[in-house]
Scaffold this motif. Structure first.
Motif, mmCIF file in Angstrom:
data_model
loop_
_atom_site.group_PDB
_atom_site.id
_atom_site.type_symbol
_atom_site.label_atom_id
_atom_site.label_comp_id
_atom_site.label_asym_id
_atom_site.label_seq_id
_atom_site.Cartn_x
_atom_site.Cartn_y
_atom_site.Cartn_z
ATOM 1 N N ARG A 116 0.855 -1.176 0.000
ATOM 2 C CA ARG A 116 0.000 0.000 0.000
ATOM 3 C C ARG A 116 0.895 1.231 0.000
ATOM 4 O O ARG A 116 1.853 1.301 0.756
ATOM 5 C CB ARG A 116 -0.904 0.014 1.234
ATOM 6 C CG ARG A 116 -2.055 -0.953 1.120
ATOM 7 C CD ARG A 116 -2.925 -0.942 2.359
ATOM 8 N NE ARG A 116 -3.985 -1.949 2.246
ATOM 9 C CZ ARG A 116 -5.190 -1.695 1.704
ATOM 10 N NH1 ARG A 116 -5.479 -0.490 1.273
ATOM 11 N NH2 ARG A 116 -6.080 -2.646 1.613
ATOM 12 N N TYR B 171 -5.385 7.937 0.739
ATOM 13 C CA TYR B 171 -5.024 7.595 2.124
ATOM 14 C C TYR B 171 -4.891 8.848 2.970
ATOM 15 O O TYR B 171 -5.318 8.906 4.114
ATOM 16 C CB TYR B 171 -3.686 6.835 2.171
ATOM 17 C CG TYR B 171 -3.762 5.417 1.676
ATOM 18 C CD1 TYR B 171 -4.553 4.473 2.336
ATOM 19 C CD2 TYR B 171 -3.035 5.011 0.569
ATOM 20 C CE1 TYR B 171 -4.609 3.172 1.888
ATOM 21 C CE2 TYR B 171 -3.083 3.711 0.120
ATOM 22 C CZ TYR B 171 -3.883 2.793 0.779
ATOM 23 O OH TYR B 171 -3.934 1.515 0.337
ATOM 24 N N ARG C 31 1.282 4.564 1.102
ATOM 25 C CA ARG C 31 0.684 5.392 2.147
ATOM 26 C C ARG C 31 0.599 6.869 1.808
ATOM 27 O O ARG C 31 -0.127 7.620 2.439
ATOM 28 C CB ARG C 31 1.464 5.199 3.461
ATOM 29 C CG ARG C 31 1.072 3.906 4.166
ATOM 30 C CD ARG C 31 -0.307 4.069 4.823
ATOM 31 N NE ARG C 31 -0.947 2.765 5.048
ATOM 32 C CZ ARG C 31 -2.228 2.629 5.362
ATOM 33 N NH1 ARG C 31 -2.992 3.684 5.481
ATOM 34 N NH2 ARG C 31 -2.752 1.429 5.556
ATOM 35 N N GLU D 246 -8.219 10.165 3.719
ATOM 36 C CA GLU D 246 -8.881 9.287 4.686
ATOM 37 C C GLU D 246 -8.443 9.609 6.106
ATOM 38 O O GLU D 246 -9.246 9.678 7.023
ATOM 39 C CB GLU D 246 -8.518 7.825 4.379
ATOM 40 C CG GLU D 246 -9.700 6.963 4.032
ATOM 41 C CD GLU D 246 -9.262 5.522 3.738
ATOM 42 O OE1 GLU D 246 -10.143 4.669 3.737
ATOM 43 O OE2 GLU D 246 -8.068 5.255 3.504
ATOM 44 N N SER D 247 -7.161 9.798 6.276
ATOM 45 C CA SER D 247 -6.669 10.073 7.628
ATOM 46 C C SER D 247 -7.100 11.457 8.094
ATOM 47 O O SER D 247 -7.284 11.681 9.291
ATOM 48 C CB SER D 247 -5.140 9.925 7.699
ATOM 49 O OG SER D 247 -4.514 10.828 6.816
#
Ligand SMILES: [Zn+2]
Length: 77
Positions: free
Chosen positions: A63, A70, A65, A73-74
């Motif tokens: 993945r 991502y 990061r 998303e965080s």
């Protein structure tokens, strides 16, 4: 009364779905659900969905990061 949408995409020889996607991109909306897009051309939900679809198709194990979805998303979590 005419109710057809007339814009720069109307007369192109492409599918209706493709026109929808082009209009969404022009208006900065998600190309799948029409929600306001964050970055790229999709809302967060569909960014993630598209990412997972790509992963499955390519059989990736890693993945990345740093990938946009991502990071978003965080931020949303
Ligand atoms: Zn969406």
């Amino acid at each position: 009364m005419k109710r057809r949408i007339e814009d720069e995409f109307t007369h192109l020889k492409i599918s209706r779905q493709r026109k929808y996607q082009l209009r969404m991109q022009r208006d900065k909306r998600c190309t799948e659900c029409g929600e306001p897009a964050l970055e790229g051309s999709r809302c967060l939900k569909h960014l993630v969905k598209a990412r997972e679809r790509q992963r499955a198709k390519r059989g990736l194990k890693r993945r990345y990061r740093n990938t946009l979805s991502y990071r978003l998303e965080s931020l949303a979590a």
